[in-house]
Write a protein that holds these residues in place. Structure first.
Motif, PDB file in Angstrom:
ATOM      1  N   LEU A   1       0.811  -1.223   0.000  1.00 25.50           N
ATOM      2  CA  LEU A   1       0.000   0.000   0.000  1.00 25.50           C
ATOM      3  C   LEU A   1       0.844   1.272   0.000  1.00 25.50           C
ATOM      4  CD1 LEU A   1      -2.777  -1.042   2.549  1.00 25.50           C
ATOM      5  CD2 LEU A   1      -2.751  -1.317   0.076  1.00 25.50           C
ATOM      6  N   GLY A   2       2.140   1.129   0.211  1.00 28.23           N
ATOM      7  CA  GLY A   2       2.999   2.311   0.239  1.00 28.23           C
ATOM      8  C   GLY A   2       3.378   2.663   1.660  1.00 28.23           C
ATOM      9  N   ASN A   3       4.623   3.126   1.862  1.00 29.94           N
ATOM     10  CA  ASN A   3       5.052   3.365   3.238  1.00 29.94           C
ATOM     11  C   ASN A   3       4.695   4.772   3.714  1.00 29.94           C
ATOM     12  OD1 ASN A   3       6.947   4.071   1.331  1.00 29.94           O
ATOM     13  ND2 ASN A   3       8.694   3.777   2.671  1.00 29.94           N
ATOM     14  N   THR A   4       3.444   4.910   4.114  1.00 29.26           N
ATOM     15  CA  THR A   4       2.987   6.155   4.718  1.00 29.26           C
ATOM     16  C   THR A   4       2.526   5.837   6.130  1.00 29.26           C
ATOM     17  OG1 THR A   4       0.738   5.766   4.011  1.00 29.26           O
ATOM     18  CG2 THR A   4       2.139   6.979   2.495  1.00 29.26           C
ATOM     19  N   VAL A   5       2.407   6.879   6.939  1.00 27.47           N
ATOM     20  CA  VAL A   5       2.013   6.669   8.335  1.00 27.47           C
ATOM     21  C   VAL A   5       0.660   5.940   8.449  1.00 27.47           C
ATOM     22  CG1 VAL A   5       1.422   7.829  10.488  1.00 27.47           C
ATOM     23  CG2 VAL A   5       3.447   8.524   9.226  1.00 27.47           C
TER      24      VAL A   5
END
Lengths: 533, 284, 336
Positions: free
Chosen positions: B140-144
């Motif tokens: 999903l992507g490395n976001t918080v």
């Protein structure tokens, strides 16, 4: 349960038995004849021509296979052995002759050259191997094409020991391209016999060496280690003094440093620059740093899209990059500065410094001149090279904030990075390029030419520059060549779609008792020349 | 008010009886202060580089030393408290809502709801949890928010189990029957009567998983799936410092690592202590 | 037996769900494996070629169908990172992970069980508090950090332990494979030099992992001991004049062991998944580090293979725990 353990025991026993017998026939290699090398990761295949081969596979090609020719070895000012891209010396070929019309080259193979299978090397094997390289697709085929080797028809087995290479066009890259790690020679009979019907024996050659190089692969445990043993019948160069090489895959750079520092490993590859710097200063370990030919670390600005399609803005950024800080804190001095040069260009040496340095006032003035209002943008880099690129990115971000550019840093996992570059939309990218064939026109062809290869990260388009690059590639006289090169270098410096930061060093740390280090374009260790006292 | 007096008295008893819990409580307050006021307490700008002062050992000026870019590690570790504790708290709150409700419904209604929730839990449990979290963040992507989501998902079965077990034992209790007889609907009984009763144990569970959530987020950062640089975060700081341990600059990794450890330690001890307060019988 | 089969069948839906979820997750990984492995100078054609080779050019449902068909033939696909079939890789690496995890578990048991007993016997006393702080500290340590620290202190500074080079010293060669556990294989072959090398390499990673497992084991030992110590028969035994140690060891411990064993199974399964980071720090050629590398490279097949292996192990382990429970506890047998 017992039955199952018995069954799994069988293959192990079968493998172990021949090894024991061999060991009995000859004294086992001693520790001084055995080299322990530690690297981040090992080969994912034994076939450098195959699709998807990783960087260390070059080492298998180098040590376990021969080419017709290799680059002439040449000492650098500090005594380190490197190579001369313009000179070749014999490997499998004992001599060669370029035809008077300059459109072909005829190679004479060594009479005594044999494969590991004891078969003599024939021109037929050479043809099969080169046919394979231009037909198999992927990197091998691209690299062959870079030297204008495109079709199997160019390769002719004249007789058993004579081989002719027909040039597609006059290209100064053709002969040097014969010495890189792609056009290596397979034992075609062994390969075909085991191919299982595949014309290029891809599966077999991926897992087996069928060649005649100075080393054989004794054991290959992907992800763990590769063990090489010397081919005692090798005739195509001086007999290596190492009899056995153990290459261990140690992912943690700290561990690799600890191993070399404590004397547990003989050679360590791929440490962070900080560690090479410490080890070099410590003096107990030899650190050899060769400036990588045709390679630079750079910041690319997307010149095809706003806002960086504005030359003044690009120049403003070039004046705002904190070069010294980056050199100090990200590279620990392990590189050659690429800033502080001057215009006009007087030399055709490449890489050479660009006429910029850190000057925030100048950057602010240019920013004002550009008419671009303060804005936000994104800076990408490959997570795989994060050790160097991340501090670089952080420093660039901090410095650009001073001229009104807000940078968000995006660390792209290695698997996505090329995909991101292929999109051609990234506004700013920190990256490193290195070309095997060391000519400025080769570098500019990939990085600046309007055909917009993946390496033209800035998506830079300039027909004037394209003309000069093409003129240099096929220039007939040195004067024409020099004029074209100077021309595109000046374009590059004024337009700055990519801002060079430094030419990286290829560093290797080794114990004091290790000698004979040889640097090649593929940057993998050459066990044939290494010695251990 | 009268309902609160007894637990408070009990709490004071537990804290005095068990000095470790008191100690954890003090630490907890310290971390909350850091999380809330960190940026204004930091002696240096946590983002400002100063390459002339790179890799300086701890001193009066830089209490925890400086990192590769000359940034003050103490300030960074202090400011990171908000993000790290924030990620953990958000993920715990999320899983509390998701897992708590799923477990409640599953225990209360039984039948196919129970079967469905049970299967979902079983599936998640069958995954190697850290790798599942990695895969979610990588995909999903490395976001918080994704880190929060991943951490919540891997804790889901735990919450379901606690909530379900507690609900099952109370489903047939007198007060539930009474509410039913009084004409409340199922949902009303569930939220109005059952939920408040299982709340205390769920809160204990939250405190216990906070520590695990912090570790998980830091582990993700360590392998490069964390927040974006140059944002200070404990896991990333340890990962960055890791390469300097062998070369003798131990403080770069040690202090963020120790801060991380103390934070997790504090939440774990506190969770233990809270359990004593809420449910003395379960003290293990 | 029928009950066991039923339980086995009951875990099939979870396994199926694991397969589907993993497949979907690996397909939505943003990385393009084909572009990555085609190399930097790849042309569009060579990328397409690799895509076709990997079957990535097919529609998703067809890819899934092909994956399932291959799965039923025992084919887990190829790893692009190592260039080997995933099954071969996993088979070669699973023993390394299992050996490390078991050793870690033994370390943890060796410390946690006595600690738990002591804490229960002296409930509320100093020992109890120390035990609590100690095991909580253990579970609070980020394993990647502990691992690095231990390497620095015990290898680099003190030189008490060998270089963290993986399972063996560089100059030792692996013993003939019987079980894949180097300690056992070396003992069978009588290669004590190799045995020592393997054991020395195991100490640090096993200790790192073991620290993490202290808490659950110590806690359950303590709780279950407390429950037993309060029971009627212990009071009777004490009253009849048996010494404290005898009562604790022979009567209480034996009866308190059942929940401990159940927990051990869960801890083992948890550790096997948790040692991902430990393997990374210690260059341990196990399945955890294999999965991480593959995940970073967007290499789907190894990740799928790893997750499936772990899920199957988890199911089997649960089943074993059940069986052990039934064998040890008459109530569980009657209950079914």
């Amino acid at each position: 349960m017992k039955r199952r353990t018995f069954l799994t025991a069988l293959p192990g026993a079968a493998l172990a038995a021949p090894a024991l017998r061999k060991a009995a026939a000859q004294p086992a290699p001693t520790r001084t004849e055995t080299l322990l090398l530690v690297q981040e990761y090992g080969p994912n295949s034994l076939d450098m021509q195959g699709l998807g081969s990783s960087q260390p596979v070059n080492g298998v090609s180098l040590n376990c296979y021969d080419r017709l020719v290799r680059f002439k070895r040449k000492a650098l000012p500090d005594g380190t052995m490197s190579f001369d891209i313009n000179g070749l010396e014999p490997e499998l070929a004992e001599s060669w002759q370029i035809a008077s019309d300059g459109m072909s080259c005829t190679f004479k193979l060594r009479e005594d050259a044999r494969f590991h299978s004891k078969r003599p090397v024939t021109a037929k094997d050479v043809k099969w191997s080169l046919d394979r390289a231009v037909s198999i697709g992927g990197f091998a085929t691209t690299q062959m094409a870079a030297g204008s080797m495109e079709k199997p028809e160019q390769f002719v087995a004249v007789d058993d020991k004579t081989f002719r290479l027909d040039f597609a066009r006059r290209d100064k890259l053709t002969m040097p391209d014969m010495a890189v790690t792609i056009p290596f020679i397979f034992d075609s009979e062994t390969a075909i016999a085991n191919s299982g019907g595949d014309p290029w024996a891809k599966d077999y050659l991926k897992n087996n060496v069928a060649g005649g190089g100075a080393f054989k692969v004794e054991a290959w445990r992907p992800g763990t280690e590769t063990i090489y043993v010397r081919n005692d019948d090798w005739k195509n160069g001086p007999m290596p003094t190492l009899r056995r090489v153990i290459a261990r895959d140690i992912p943690s750079p700290s561990t690799r440093r600890a191993l070399i520092e404590r004397g547990d490993a003989d050679i360590s590859y791929g440490l962070p620059p900080k560690d090479f710097d410490d080890l070099a200063k410590g003096g107990k370990i030899n650190v050899v740093g060769v400036p990588i030919p045709n390679a630079i670390w750079y910041v690319a600005l997307n010149s095809a899209n706003p806002p960086f399609n504005n030359v003044k803005l690009r120049q403003a950024v070039a004046w705002a990059v904190p070069y010294e800080k980056i050199m100090q804190a990200a590279l620990f001095g392990r590189g050659k500065p690429m800033w502080g040069g001057s215009l006009p260009v007087t030399s055709i040496a490449w890489p050479q410094p660009f006429p910029y340095e850190t000057n925030i006032d100048k950057a602010k003035a240019l920013m004002a001149e550009s008419g671009v209002a303060p804005f936000s943008t994104t800076l990408l880099f490959d997570a795989g090279s994060g050790t160097i690129a991340e501090p670089m990115a952080v420093l660039v971000k901090e410095s650009l904030a001073q001229i009104g550019i807000t940078v968000e840093i995006s660390k792209i996992p290695g698997a996505n990075f090329r995909g991101e570059l292929n999109k051609k939309t990234a506004p700013m990218v920190i990256n490193r390029f290195g070309g095997w064939l060391d000519w400025p026109d080769y570098f500019f062809f990939w990085n600046y030419h309007g055909r917009n290869s993946i390496f033209n990260v800035a998506s830079y388009q300039n027909p004037g520059m394209d003309k000069l690059i093409d003129a240099a590639r096929f220039a007939e006289t040195p004067a024409d060549y020099a004029a074209s090169v100077k021309g595109f270098l000046e374009y590059g410096m004024q337009e700055v779609p990519m801002i060079p930061i430094c030419q990286p060093l290829h560093d290797v740390a080794m114990q004091k008792n290790i000698g004979g280090y040889q640097f090649w374009p593929c940057r993998e260790p050459d066990f044939r020349f290494l010695t251990k006292a | 008010m009268k309902g609160l007096a007894a637990p408070l008295r009990h709490a004071r008893f537990v804290v005095t009886e068990n000095p470790v819990t008191g100690f954890a409580l003090a630490l907890f307050i310290l971390f909350i202060v850091a999380a809330v006021f960190g940026p204004s307490l930091a002696p240096h700008d946590p983002l400002a580089s100063n390459t002339a002062q790179a890799l300086q050992p701890p001193s009066g000026q830089y209490w925890f030393g400086t990192d590769q870019l000359g940034r003050d590690i103490f300030s960074r570790a202090l400011v990171a408290a908000r993000l790290d504790i924030g990620i953990a708290a958000a993920s715990v709150a999320l899983v509390f809502a998701m897992g708590g409700f799923a477990g409640l419904a599953s225990g209360f209604f039984g039948g196919w709801t129970d079967a469905l929730v049970g299967r979902l839990s079983d599936t998640i449990m069958a995954f190697p949890l850290f790798v599942l979290a990695m895969a979610i963040v990588a995909a999903l992507g490395n976001t918080v928010p994704n880190i929060v989501l991943a951490t919540a998902i891997i804790n889901f079965p735990l919450y379901v189990r606690v909530a379900r077990a507690e609900t099952t034992t109370r489903r047939d209790a007198g007060f539930v029957d009474a509410a039913r007889v009084a004409g409340h609907r199922d949902m009303g009984v569930l939220l109005g009567q059952v939920m408040p009763n299982i709340m205390p144990l769920m809160v204990v569970q939250m405190s216990l998983t906070m520590g695990y959530a912090i570790l998980n987020a830091a582990g993700l950062s360590f392998i490069g799936l964390g927040v974006r640089p140059p944002t200070p975060e404990w896991g990333i700081m340890v990962a960055e410092g890791a390469s300097f341990i062998v070369s003798g600059e131990w403080w770069v990794a040690l202090f963020p690592g120790a801060t991380l450890m103390v934070a997790v330690f504090c939440f774990n001890l506190l969770g233990d202590g809270l359990r004593d307060i809420v449910d003395p019988r379960r003290r293990t | 037996m029928a009950g066991l089969l039923l339980r086995l069948a009951g875990s099939l839906p979870a396994l199926a769900a694991v397969i589907v979820v993993t497949f979907v997750l690996t397909r939505v990984l943003p990385g393009d494996a084909a572009t990555y492995f085609a190399g930097p100078t790849a042309s569009a054609e060579s990328i397409a070629q690799i895509k076709a080779m990997l079957g990535l050019d097919r529609p998703l449902p067809e890819q899934f169908w092909n994956y399932i068909v291959a799965l039923f033939h025992g084919n887990l696909g190829m790893s692009l990172t190592t260039g080997q079939p995933v099954l071969t890789d996993l088979a070669a690496r699973l023993p390394a992970s299992a050996e490390l995890t078991l050793c870690g578990l033994f370390v943890a048991i060796g410390i946690a069980v006595p600690l738990g007993i002591a804490a229960a016997v002296r409930q509320g006393k100093m020992v109890d508090h120390v035990c609590r702080v100690l095991v909580t500290a253990g579970v609070s340590l980020p394993v990647f950090f502990t691992g690095l620290l231990l390497v620095y202190v015990f290898y680099f500074r003190l030189s008490w332990l060998p270089a963290p080079l993986g399972r063996l010293d560089a100059f030792a060669s692996p013993p003939p494979t019987v079980t894949g556990f180097f300690l056992i294989d070396a003992a069978i072959a009588g290669e004590w030099e190799t045995w020592r090398s393997a054991a020395a390499q195991l100490i640090l990673p096993a200790a790192t992992l073991g620290l993490f497992a202290l808490a659950p084991i110590a806690r359950i030992t303590r709780a279950s001991m407390l429950a037993v110590l309060g029971a009627e028969f212990i009071r009777t035994a004490r009253a009849s004049g048996l010494s404290g140690v005898t009562v604790i060891i022979t009567y209480a411990l034996r009866n308190a062991l059942l929940p401990v064993i159940t927990t051990l199974g869960m801890v083992f399964s948890f550790l096997l998944g948790a040692n991902v980071l430990v393997e990374k720090v210690f260059a341990w050629p196990g399945i955890g580090s294999y999965a991480v590398e593959a995940l970073i490279a967007s290499d789907g097949a190894p990740v799928q293979g790893f997750v499936l292996t772990m899920a199957i192990l988890y199911v089997l382990l649960n089943l074993t725990i059940d069986m052990v429970n039934r064998a040890l506890d008459p109530r569980a047998r009657r209950g079914s």
